[in-house]
Every structure is written in C-alpha cells, then in structure tokens.
Design an enzyme around this catalytic site. Structure first.
Site, PDB file in Angstrom:
ATOM      1  N   TYR A 271      38.631  35.681  42.996  1.00 17.15           N
ATOM      2  CA  TYR A 271      37.372  35.612  42.239  1.00 17.15           C
ATOM      3  C   TYR A 271      37.660  35.026  40.842  1.00 17.15           C
ATOM      4  O   TYR A 271      38.617  35.455  40.193  1.00 17.15           O
ATOM      5  CB  TYR A 271      36.890  37.058  42.144  1.00 17.15           C
ATOM      6  CG  TYR A 271      35.573  37.323  41.480  1.00 17.15           C
ATOM      7  CD1 TYR A 271      34.397  36.742  41.933  1.00 17.15           C
ATOM      8  CD2 TYR A 271      35.504  38.208  40.399  1.00 17.15           C
ATOM      9  CE1 TYR A 271      33.196  37.037  41.327  1.00 17.15           C
ATOM     10  CE2 TYR A 271      34.299  38.500  39.799  1.00 17.15           C
ATOM     11  CZ  TYR A 271      33.154  37.908  40.268  1.00 17.15           C
ATOM     12  OH  TYR A 271      31.971  38.205  39.665  1.00 17.15           O
TER      13      TYR A 271
ATOM     14  N   ASP B 263      41.476  43.234  46.355  1.00 17.60           N
ATOM     15  CA  ASP B 263      40.021  43.203  46.168  1.00 17.60           C
ATOM     16  C   ASP B 263      39.385  43.147  47.557  1.00 17.60           C
ATOM     17  O   ASP B 263      39.460  42.128  48.241  1.00 17.60           O
ATOM     18  CB  ASP B 263      39.659  41.975  45.326  1.00 17.60           C
ATOM     19  CG  ASP B 263      38.173  41.891  45.003  1.00 17.60           C
ATOM     20  OD1 ASP B 263      37.364  42.456  45.763  1.00 17.60           O
ATOM     21  OD2 ASP B 263      37.813  41.243  44.000  1.00 17.60           O
TER      22      ASP B 263
ATOM     23  N   LYS C 227      27.950  44.796  45.144  1.00 16.06           N
ATOM     24  CA  LYS C 227      27.606  43.960  46.293  1.00 16.06           C
ATOM     25  C   LYS C 227      27.080  44.850  47.438  1.00 16.06           C
ATOM     26  O   LYS C 227      25.936  45.219  47.421  1.00 16.06           O
ATOM     27  CB  LYS C 227      28.823  43.133  46.700  1.00 16.06           C
ATOM     28  CG  LYS C 227      29.495  42.408  45.506  1.00 16.06           C
ATOM     29  CD  LYS C 227      28.636  41.322  44.894  1.00 16.06           C
ATOM     30  CE  LYS C 227      29.118  40.784  43.558  1.00 16.06           C
ATOM     31  NZ  LYS C 227      30.526  40.467  43.413  1.00 16.06           N
TER      32      LYS C 227
ATOM     33  N   ARG D  71      32.110  62.094  29.792  1.00 20.80           N
ATOM     34  CA  ARG D  71      32.883  60.916  30.195  1.00 20.80           C
ATOM     35  C   ARG D  71      33.640  61.137  31.496  1.00 20.80           C
ATOM     36  O   ARG D  71      34.046  60.193  32.146  1.00 20.80           O
ATOM     37  CB  ARG D  71      33.818  60.481  29.065  1.00 20.80           C
ATOM     38  CG  ARG D  71      33.862  58.980  28.910  1.00 20.80           C
ATOM     39  CD  ARG D  71      34.838  58.462  27.865  1.00 20.80           C
ATOM     40  NE  ARG D  71      34.690  59.028  26.548  1.00 20.80           N
ATOM     41  CZ  ARG D  71      35.515  59.957  26.043  1.00 20.80           C
ATOM     42  NH1 ARG D  71      36.523  60.408  26.763  1.00 20.80           N
ATOM     43  NH2 ARG D  71      35.328  60.407  24.826  1.00 20.80           N
TER      44      ARG D  71
HETATM   45  C1  LIG Z   1      31.336  40.114  42.331  1.00 17.17           C
HETATM   46  C2  LIG Z   1      32.775  40.269  42.611  1.00 17.17           C
HETATM   47  C3  LIG Z   1      33.589  41.018  41.754  1.00 17.17           C
HETATM   48  C4  LIG Z   1      33.104  41.570  40.451  1.00 17.17           C
HETATM   49  O1  LIG Z   1      32.165  42.529  40.571  1.00 17.17           O
HETATM   50  P1  LIG Z   1      31.125  42.885  39.394  1.00 17.17           P
HETATM   51  O2  LIG Z   1      30.589  44.169  39.822  1.00 17.17           O
HETATM   52  O3  LIG Z   1      30.136  41.759  39.378  1.00 17.17           O
HETATM   53  O4  LIG Z   1      31.907  42.944  38.122  1.00 17.17           O
HETATM   54  C5  LIG Z   1      34.905  41.184  42.108  1.00 17.17           C
HETATM   55  N1  LIG Z   1      35.410  40.643  43.228  1.00 17.17           N
HETATM   56  C6  LIG Z   1      34.669  39.904  44.067  1.00 17.17           C
HETATM   57  C7  LIG Z   1      35.288  39.331  45.287  1.00 17.17           C
HETATM   58  C8  LIG Z   1      33.317  39.682  43.780  1.00 17.17           C
HETATM   59  O5  LIG Z   1      32.591  38.914  44.584  1.00 17.17           O
END
Ligand SMILES: *Cc1c(COP(=O)(O)O)cnc(C)c1O
Length: 409
Positions: free
Chosen positions: A122, A194, A219, A68
C-alpha cells in the site's frame, strides 16, 4: 461468553457471538441484558474508594483504568477480532489502518535496523519507509513480490523485519507467504503482514507464518464507508509489546467507531461471500472482452497468483484490477467517468462499488510494470471494489464504461 463463540462452530455462527460477553452487555443483576455492548463514552473511569484505586491491576486487558485504555465497547471489538485470528493472544486497535502498520513497525524496529518491504505494498506503507522510518534511522529496502530468492539474498545482518501484503495493493499479486515467512524466521526477522484484503475469514495470517497480522478495519469490517480504524493481532510475545507501544504512542479508538465496527463485523461473512461471487462473475466477463489485456484477480482461474491463492486462501473479496489493451490515460478517464454505479474514490470494502485508476509504474521500485506477460503499451489499469449491487447491473455499467473507452482509445 455467548454460546456462539465456540471454535467448533462455523464462521457465520461465530461472527454472531464473538465479543458479546454477558458482563459487557448487561448489568450485575441482569448479565447479557442487551445484544450489543453499549457505547461507553468515557474518558474518566471512577474507583469506589482509595483502596480500589491503589489496587488497580497493572495494565491488564478488560479492566477499567482510564479512557485511553478503552472500555467494554472497544474491548468487545478487540476480543472478537482475536477470536477470528487463529494463534492470536490479543488484538490492539488503532485509529486507522495506517496507524496500525506504523504502530507495528515501531514495535519491531530500532534505529540502525533494516526493514524489507514488499514492492506492491500500500503506497502509504511505502511512504513510511521513505519518511518517518528513515527519519528515525531505519532503512527500508523493497523487494519483488515474485522473487523469493532475491528476497533471501537481500537479507543482511541489520535486517530485522519484513512487511508483507497479500495480495498486494493495486496489482493484487499474491506472494508466497509461507515460504517468505520461513526464510525470514530462519534469519531471525519478524514478519508483519497486512491482511486487509482477505481478512482472517479468507487468510489465517498467523497460521501462514506472520508474527503480526494487520487489518484496516476501515474496509471489510466496517463495511459501510462511515468509520476508520485499524488492528494488529499477534501471539503472546508480540501482542504485549504492541500494546505497550500503542499506549506509548497515545493510540485510542472512539467507542462510537468501535460500535460501528462491531455492527459491521456481524455481517462481514455475508458481505464478503456476496462481493466475492460478484467480483468473480465480473472478472470472468472482463476477461472475455477485447478491450481488456489482463484481469488481475487471483480468484480467477488462469490469473496471476491463482495457484498460490488456491493453496493458501479459503476466501476472497470484491477487490480486483484489470489492465486495458493499449489506449491512453484520457481514454481510461472516459471509462471511469462513463460508469454510473461505481463511485470514484480511494477506499474499498464498502457496500457500494468503487473504481479508481491503477498506475503502479511511478510507485514500484523493485519489480516491473507492466507485469511480465503484458505488452509495454498495456499499462492503464482500473481497480474495482465490488459492492452489494446486483451483478447484472454492474456488468451493464462496465459495458457503458468500455464503450466510452473504445470511443477514445
Ligand atoms: C486502506 C488500506 C490501509 C490503510 O487503512 P486506513 O484505515 O485507511 O488507514 C492499509 N492497507 C491496505 C492494504 C489498505 O487498502
């Protein structure tokens, strides 16, 4: 340590070398024998004898202990992401971007606290405020990304943290991170940001005022639409706390996915540069079209947020939106259905282009939609994630989509 990983080198050189420690890419006899750290599929870690088991270091980074806590494949990725974020002491990996955001919020907040959340966050981040955080006795208040004074005025004694996202989801508005962070810090708040859109290549989140920098690695870092992961990078104070909380929540990422992320990371700079150039060309083309009321792309001169973007960012990406002049939801469906090179799907940042509808009205609670400067009827938006296809082909595709819109609008 690979020679490429020097702060004096350019981003491309560093992306090639970061995380490739010789002891993680080889054996004791032949350190650095292969280019990439192998995929260590390991739940059990073995100790040579009882003395070694009793002596194991107390929860240290980069030491075998149990599955882990990861093994060199995950450690290499975390180390590489830390190297990219100026001011970071370490990086915690999470199974998704959502898990990273929740992991950070559960590190900084306690029952009775208030969280300030930017109104263009988001949607799943907003859902945390309405759901799990509320169930745990944490109150969330949303604020207008453009209203710095309103943000300052809304902070109360119980406010402990702010969640920023820049640029925000769907509308791609840029908030003033240094100013909001300075206000937040003066009032003792922790700033969680974020940074999925620009990544540290375009926006050094900690240097601009954040305490914790989050990315959905799903992403740009993955970049190939085949793996999910999230990360949180922070300076010494918050990094240790994030790590302990993530362990308490049982977070772990698979070594196979960590290897995919490391592979994606090596080409991220090239992909972002290409996608940014292509997005800018498409944004300019869309801006000149009679069907389009506004292009929401801070990289485009004259667009909302361009001044802040120019001041605070050194790079962009392929994600932006545009708003159509009047029309109907059905006409927008025809536009998106009329595209053949853009997939219809919720993610972004992959090598392939995507299109999705943008309807912030039912989501935002603290700021208006349509945005100031748009007519009430200009409310049907489209978000594009520009991939690596040729720009001219994407423009021709959008031309077909707009023709389908015009036939119905
Ligand atoms: C897609 C996204 C997330 C979440 O990411 P996941 O890997 O899909 O959980 C968080 N913040 C933003 C701005 C996003 O576009």
């Amino acid at each position: 340590m690979a020679e490429h990983d020097s702060k004096n080198h350019g981003t491309g050189t560093r992306l090639v070398g970061i995380g490739r420690r010789a002891e993680w890419t080889g054996t004791a006899e032949h350190p650095g024998a292969v280019v990439n750290p192998p995929v260590y599929r390991a739940s059990t870690h073995l100790y040579p004898d009882m003395a070694a088991l009793r002596d194991h270091p107390a929860n240290e980074d980069g030491k075998f202990y149990y599955g882990r806590r990861g093994a060199p494949t995950q450690w290499a990725l975390a180390e590489a992401l830390t190297a990219l974020e100026p001011g970071a002491e370490g990086t915690v990996l999470y199974p998704s971007g959502v898990a990273a955001i929740m992991g950070a919020l559960l590190t900084v907040l306690r029952p009775g606290d208030v969280l300030m959340m930017i109104d263009n966050a988001y949607e799943p981040s907003r859902a945390m405020g309405r759901g799990l955080l509320r169930d745990f006795g944490i109150e969330t208040r949303w604020f207008d990304p453009a209203d710095v004074e309103g943000f300052a005025a809304a902070i109360c004694d119980r406010t402990k943290a702010v969640l920023l996202e820049v640029p925000g989801s769907l509308t791609i508005e840029v908030c003033d991170v240094p100013t909001l962070s300075a206000i937040a810090k003066a009032r003792g708040l922790t700033v969680v940001l974020d940074n999925t859109w620009a990544s540290p290549l375009g926006f050094p989140a900690l240097a601009r005022g954040a305490d914790i920098a989050i990315m959905s690695l799903t992403k740009h870092v993955g970049g190939h639409s085949d793996a999910m992961m999230g990360s949180a990078s922070a300076g010494p104070e918050w990094y240790r706390k994030l790590r302990i909380r993530a362990q308490g929540l049982g977070n772990v990422v698979s070594p196979d996915d960590a290897a995919l992320m490391l592979r994606g990371l090596r080409t991220m700079g090239l992909r972002l540069a290409q996608e940014t150039a292509s997005a800018l060309a498409l944004a300019e083309w869309l801006e000149a079209r009679p069907e389009v009321a506004k292009v929401l792309c801070p990289m485009l001169p004259g667009s909302p947020g361009h001044a802040l973007w120019t001041r605070d960012f050194s790079g962009g990406c392929g994600l932006f939106s545009f708003v159509l002049k009047g029309g109907t939801s059905a006409a927008r469906d025809a536009l998106i259905d009329g595209l053949s090179l853009f997939g219809i799907g919720y993610s972004w940042g992959g090598f392939e282009s995507l299109a999705t509808p943008v309807d912030p009205a039912p989501i935002r609670t603290a700021s208006p939609w349509p945005l100031p400067g748009l007519d009430a009827g200009d409310r049907f938006g489209v978000r594009l994630s520009i991939g690596l296809e040729d720009t001219a082909d994407l423009i021709a595709d959008l031309e077909r989509g707009l023709a389908a819109w015009s036939a119905m609008a």
